[in-house]
Write an enzyme that holds these catalytic residues in place. Structure first.
Site, short mmCIF file in Angstrom:
data_model
loop_
_atom_site.label_atom_id
_atom_site.label_comp_id
_atom_site.label_asym_id
_atom_site.label_seq_id
_atom_site.Cartn_x
_atom_site.Cartn_y
_atom_site.Cartn_z
N ASN A 89 -19.59 -50.50 -8.94
CA ASN A 89 -20.87 -50.45 -9.65
C ASN A 89 -21.71 -49.24 -9.27
O ASN A 89 -22.52 -48.78 -10.08
CB ASN A 89 -21.65 -51.73 -9.36
N ALA A 185 -23.60 -33.90 -16.60
CA ALA A 185 -22.67 -34.31 -15.55
C ALA A 185 -22.41 -35.81 -15.62
O ALA A 185 -21.30 -36.27 -15.32
CB ALA A 185 -23.24 -33.95 -14.18
N TYR A 186 -23.42 -36.57 -16.03
CA TYR A 186 -23.25 -38.02 -16.14
C TYR A 186 -22.17 -38.35 -17.15
O TYR A 186 -21.29 -39.17 -16.90
CB TYR A 186 -24.59 -38.66 -16.53
N VAL A 188 -19.67 -36.48 -18.27
CA VAL A 188 -18.34 -36.08 -17.81
C VAL A 188 -17.84 -37.03 -16.73
O VAL A 188 -16.66 -37.40 -16.71
CB VAL A 188 -18.38 -34.63 -17.28
N THR A 221 -33.37 -51.36 -15.12
CA THR A 221 -33.16 -51.13 -13.69
C THR A 221 -33.91 -49.86 -13.31
O THR A 221 -34.56 -49.22 -14.15
CB THR A 221 -31.67 -50.94 -13.38
#
Length: 263
Positions: A89, A185-186, A188, A221
């Site tokens: 997670n 980047a997230y 990829v 969150t």
């Protein structure tokens, strides 16, 4: 798998989805190992769940640190821990975009789950579950065909790692756009995680392990923000579902709302 007979380990579980996943598994009667990089935060989270009568235990783990992972594995092995489910997670979404952001994001979101899974696989029981927490931003259908072919079919792990390293170096050299990479980047990191999920699912079929990626949706969150549409309770449902699949359940899939979605 019957409720009340499982043991799970959840990474990045001191808050948000990870914490709620530990809570929901604990309410099903599972024994849960809650891990987090910050010992104080992790221990407080663990104590909160234990005050609710749940069988939860804390172990420190920074998924981006090989030393931290080796230490965790050693402690679990010494205690004779056997896992029914491993839930990867832990994840980050950093602001900005440069080589440092690219390198650290893939270190946590892609290399972290890869290394955690490889190191803890000896502790996972036959018919166990491995869950990768992904994102709808990783759906390959949203990218040009030439880019899709980098990840589909999923390359072997070493080639996949080399592909991710190439992304970081292309960002560092300022040529990532002309090389066809998104400026995220997230994205990829999660594309790579999905490819890893499919590769591991095939590799681990002889052990009857079910390996799946899940999208919890836009959840309220710290990462998702207070305006997100989905509660943390509803977001965690898909993680718990994938961790408790029956022995003949799906493997190598990508799921949202307990239903398969395109890669």
């Amino acid at each position: 798998m019957k409720q009340g007979t499982g043991t799970a380990l959840v990474t990045g579980a001191n808050r948000g989805l990870g914490l709620e996943t530990c809570r929901q598994l604990g309410r099903l009667g599972w024994r849960v190992w809650l891990t987090a990089p910050d010992s104080d935060e992790g221990q407080r989270a663990c104590e909160t769940l234990r005050s609710e009568g749940l069988d939860v235990h804390f172990e420190p783990l920074d998924v981006a640190s090989l030393e931290s992972l080796a230490a965790l594995a050693g402690r679990l092995e010494q205690q004779g821990v056997r896992l029914s489910a491993l839930i990867n997670n832990a994840g980050i979404a950093m602001e900005g975009f440069n080589a440092h952001v690219a390198e650290y994001t893939v270190a946590v979101n892609f290399l972290g789950p890869l290394r955690v899974t490889e190191r803890l696989l000896p502790l996972v029981e036959e018919h166990g579950r491995v869950v990768m927490v992904s994102s709808s931003l990783s759906e390959l259908k949203d990218y040009p065909p030439a880019f899709q072919r980098r990840f589909d079919p999923p390359p072997p792990k070493e080639q996949l790692k080399a592909l991710v390293r190439a992304f970081v170096e292309d960002v560092r050299a300022g040529v990532h756009e002309e090389k066809g990479w998104p400026t995220s980047a997230y994205r990829v990191s999660k594309l790579s995680l999905n490819a890893l999920t499919r590769q591991l699912a095939e590799e681990l079929k002889p052990r009857n392990l079910l390996v799946n990626a899940v999208c919890p949706g836009w959840v309220r969150t710290e990462m998702g923000g207070k305006h997100a549409a989905r509660s943390v309770e509803r977001g965690a449902d898909i993680l718990v579902w994938a961790a408790t699949l029956p022995p003949r359940g799906p493997t190598g899939g990508f799921f949202r709302n307990r239903r398969p979605v395109p890669w």
